[in-house]
Design a protein around this motif. Structure first.
Motif, short mmCIF file in Angstrom:
data_model
loop_
_atom_site.label_atom_id
_atom_site.label_comp_id
_atom_site.label_asym_id
_atom_site.label_seq_id
_atom_site.Cartn_x
_atom_site.Cartn_y
_atom_site.Cartn_z
N GLN A 14 0.86 -1.19 0.00
CA GLN A 14 0.00 0.00 0.00
C GLN A 14 0.89 1.24 0.00
O GLN A 14 1.75 1.38 0.86
CB GLN A 14 -0.86 -0.01 1.26
CG GLN A 14 -1.72 1.23 1.45
CD GLN A 14 -2.83 1.33 0.42
OE1 GLN A 14 -3.38 0.32 0.01
NE2 GLN A 14 -3.13 2.54 0.00
N PRO A 15 0.73 2.14 -1.01
CA PRO A 15 1.59 3.33 -1.04
C PRO A 15 1.43 4.18 0.22
O PRO A 15 0.31 4.38 0.69
CB PRO A 15 1.08 4.11 -2.27
CG PRO A 15 0.32 3.12 -3.08
CD PRO A 15 -0.22 2.09 -2.12
N ARG A 16 2.55 4.66 0.74
CA ARG A 16 2.50 5.57 1.90
C ARG A 16 2.46 7.01 1.39
O ARG A 16 3.03 7.32 0.35
CB ARG A 16 3.72 5.33 2.80
CG ARG A 16 3.53 4.08 3.65
CD ARG A 16 4.78 3.68 4.39
NE ARG A 16 5.72 2.98 3.50
CZ ARG A 16 6.70 2.19 3.92
NH1 ARG A 16 6.90 2.01 5.21
NH2 ARG A 16 7.51 1.59 3.07
N THR A 17 1.77 7.84 2.13
CA THR A 17 1.51 9.20 1.63
C THR A 17 2.20 10.27 2.44
O THR A 17 2.15 11.44 2.10
CB THR A 17 0.01 9.49 1.66
OG1 THR A 17 -0.46 9.34 3.01
CG2 THR A 17 -0.76 8.51 0.76
N ASN A 18 2.88 9.89 3.52
CA ASN A 18 3.53 10.92 4.33
C ASN A 18 4.65 10.32 5.16
O ASN A 18 4.73 9.10 5.34
CB ASN A 18 2.51 11.64 5.22
CG ASN A 18 1.94 10.68 6.27
OD1 ASN A 18 2.56 10.47 7.31
ND2 ASN A 18 0.79 10.07 5.98
N VAL A 19 5.52 11.20 5.66
CA VAL A 19 6.73 10.77 6.35
C VAL A 19 6.42 10.02 7.64
O VAL A 19 7.10 9.05 8.00
CB VAL A 19 7.62 11.99 6.63
CG1 VAL A 19 8.80 11.62 7.51
CG2 VAL A 19 8.13 12.58 5.32
N GLY A 20 5.36 10.43 8.34
CA GLY A 20 5.04 9.79 9.62
C GLY A 20 4.76 8.31 9.47
O GLY A 20 5.04 7.51 10.37
N SER A 21 4.22 7.96 8.33
CA SER A 21 3.92 6.56 8.05
C SER A 21 5.21 5.73 8.01
O SER A 21 5.23 4.57 8.41
CB SER A 21 3.21 6.56 6.68
OG SER A 21 2.60 5.39 6.41
N PHE A 22 6.29 6.34 7.53
CA PHE A 22 7.59 5.67 7.51
C PHE A 22 8.21 5.62 8.91
O PHE A 22 8.77 4.60 9.30
CB PHE A 22 8.57 6.41 6.58
CG PHE A 22 8.33 6.15 5.13
CD1 PHE A 22 9.06 5.17 4.46
CD2 PHE A 22 7.39 6.87 4.43
CE1 PHE A 22 8.86 4.94 3.11
CE2 PHE A 22 7.17 6.64 3.09
CZ PHE A 22 7.91 5.67 2.42
N ALA B 235 10.87 5.85 -3.57
CA ALA B 235 11.73 7.01 -3.86
C ALA B 235 11.15 7.83 -5.00
O ALA B 235 11.48 9.01 -5.18
CB ALA B 235 13.13 6.53 -4.21
N ASN B 236 10.25 7.22 -5.78
CA ASN B 236 9.64 7.93 -6.91
C ASN B 236 8.47 8.83 -6.51
O ASN B 236 7.98 9.60 -7.34
CB ASN B 236 9.15 6.91 -7.95
CG ASN B 236 10.32 6.22 -8.62
OD1 ASN B 236 11.17 6.86 -9.23
ND2 ASN B 236 10.40 4.91 -8.48
N ASP B 237 8.02 8.71 -5.29
CA ASP B 237 6.86 9.49 -4.83
C ASP B 237 7.37 10.72 -4.06
O ASP B 237 8.02 10.55 -3.01
CB ASP B 237 5.99 8.61 -3.93
CG ASP B 237 4.69 9.29 -3.54
OD1 ASP B 237 4.66 10.55 -3.48
OD2 ASP B 237 3.71 8.57 -3.30
N ARG B 238 7.07 11.90 -4.57
CA ARG B 238 7.67 13.08 -3.94
C ARG B 238 7.18 13.27 -2.51
O ARG B 238 7.87 13.89 -1.70
CB ARG B 238 7.46 14.33 -4.79
CG ARG B 238 6.09 14.95 -4.72
CD ARG B 238 6.04 16.19 -5.55
NE ARG B 238 6.58 15.88 -6.90
CZ ARG B 238 6.55 16.73 -7.91
NH1 ARG B 238 6.07 17.95 -7.73
NH2 ARG B 238 6.99 16.39 -9.09
N ARG B 239 6.03 12.71 -2.18
CA ARG B 239 5.54 12.82 -0.80
C ARG B 239 6.44 12.04 0.17
O ARG B 239 6.43 12.30 1.37
CB ARG B 239 4.11 12.26 -0.69
CG ARG B 239 3.08 13.08 -1.44
CD ARG B 239 1.75 12.37 -1.47
NE ARG B 239 1.84 11.06 -2.13
CZ ARG B 239 0.80 10.26 -2.37
NH1 ARG B 239 -0.41 10.64 -2.02
NH2 ARG B 239 0.96 9.10 -2.98
#
Ligand SMILES: [Zn+2]
Length: 283
Positions: free
Chosen positions: A38-46, A79-83
């Motif tokens: 599932q794509p992550r949309t923000n840094v906090g998710s990482f 790395a391809n997702d600017r978010r």
């Protein structure tokens, strides 16, 4: 047979797997940070994920007598997702942590300019933090991906013996074996590399600088394929010492370069199935 699986995504696996792995001889694992599907949309998710890789998952593994370490990175695909790019700024504080033994998984997915940037930046972080690097090679267009990865590794100035190129096969092993980098092989249930093919590679290229892993994750995969490979080696005439080298001493040597591998087992918890709510995951 003592086994160190140097690449497995336990976050995606159940306690049944931990139990079966412990029974099969798995005593230590390295869990690389990767793409969760599932794509992550923000840094906090990482950062929540990274925290679980250095906190919760080692605790879970410890209940089964398995030592758990992690590698931390922004994976090639995201790395391809600017978010997700600001994750790069969060990495230095994780690369200081005790249980983190390398920067990874880094490398290429589709070989885009964004992936080039993230790969080079993270190799520089590995050099700056004096850590090894764990490089994922793409499943599509693999030979070109490996060649390009080797060029980026050479350019970064990191010592080749501190780099593993993973997911190699009969074609790409030839490109890596003379570079001084480590050779990583992921053994899968029905595609890519299998235990019998791995045995043939070990016969052809020897056991030096070879890492064998299950790369088990949320896809169809099997955490016991390290053990199956050890057994296939024995059937093919390799000695117990050869198996121990490939499945234990090699990963210890590679990840030991971090200076952070902790394999003392006196404080590893015994397997427990008691009704403690924390040990059941707090539910
Ligand atoms: Zn992986």
């Amino acid at each position: 047979m003592r086994i160190f699986d140097p690449h497995i995504h336990m976050t995606s696996r159940t306690t049944d797997d931990y139990e079966r792995m412990a029974a099969a001889g798995v005593r230590a694992v390295v869990e690389p940070a990767f793409w969760l599907g599932q794509p992550r949309t923000n840094v906090g998710s990482f950062t929540d994920y990274f925290d679980s890789l250095v906190g919760w998952e080692p605790f879970r593994a410890g209940q089964f007598g398995i030592r758990h370490h992690a590698t931390i990175a922004l994976n090639p695909k995201e790395a391809n997702d600017r978010r997700c790019r600001p994750v790069l700024d969060e990495l230095p504080r994780y690369l200081e942590k005790d249980g983190v033994v390398a920067v990874g998984e880094i490398g290429y997915d589709s070989m885009t300019p964004e992936e080039d940037d993230a790969f080079a930046a993270q190799l520089a972080l590995a050099v700056a933090h004096d850590l090894p690097a764990m490089v994922h090679t793409p499943h599509r267009d693999k030979a070109r991906g490996v060649e390009r990865s080797l060029a980026v590794v050479a350019e970064s100035g990191i010592a080749p013996e501190r780099v593993v190129l993973d997911h190699l096969n009969e074609m790409t092993v030839k490109l890596v074996r003379d570079t001084g980098c480590w050779l990583g092989f992921s053994i899968y249930p029905d595609t890519k590399m299998s235990p019998p093919r791995m045995v043939e590679l070990l016969k052809a290229y020897g056991t030096e600088r070879v890492l064998v892993n299950s790369a088990a994750d949320w896809g169809r995969s099997d955490p016991l394929l390290t053990r199956a490979t050890g057994e296939a080696m024995l059937r093919a005439g390799f000695t117990d010492d050869d198996v121990d080298r490939v499945l234990w001493r090699n990963p210890v040597e590679f990840y030991g370069q971090s200076g952070r591998l902790d394999l003392t087992d006196d404080d590893l918890a015994e397997p427990t199935f008691a009704g403690n709510s924390i040990l059941r995951g707090g539910s």
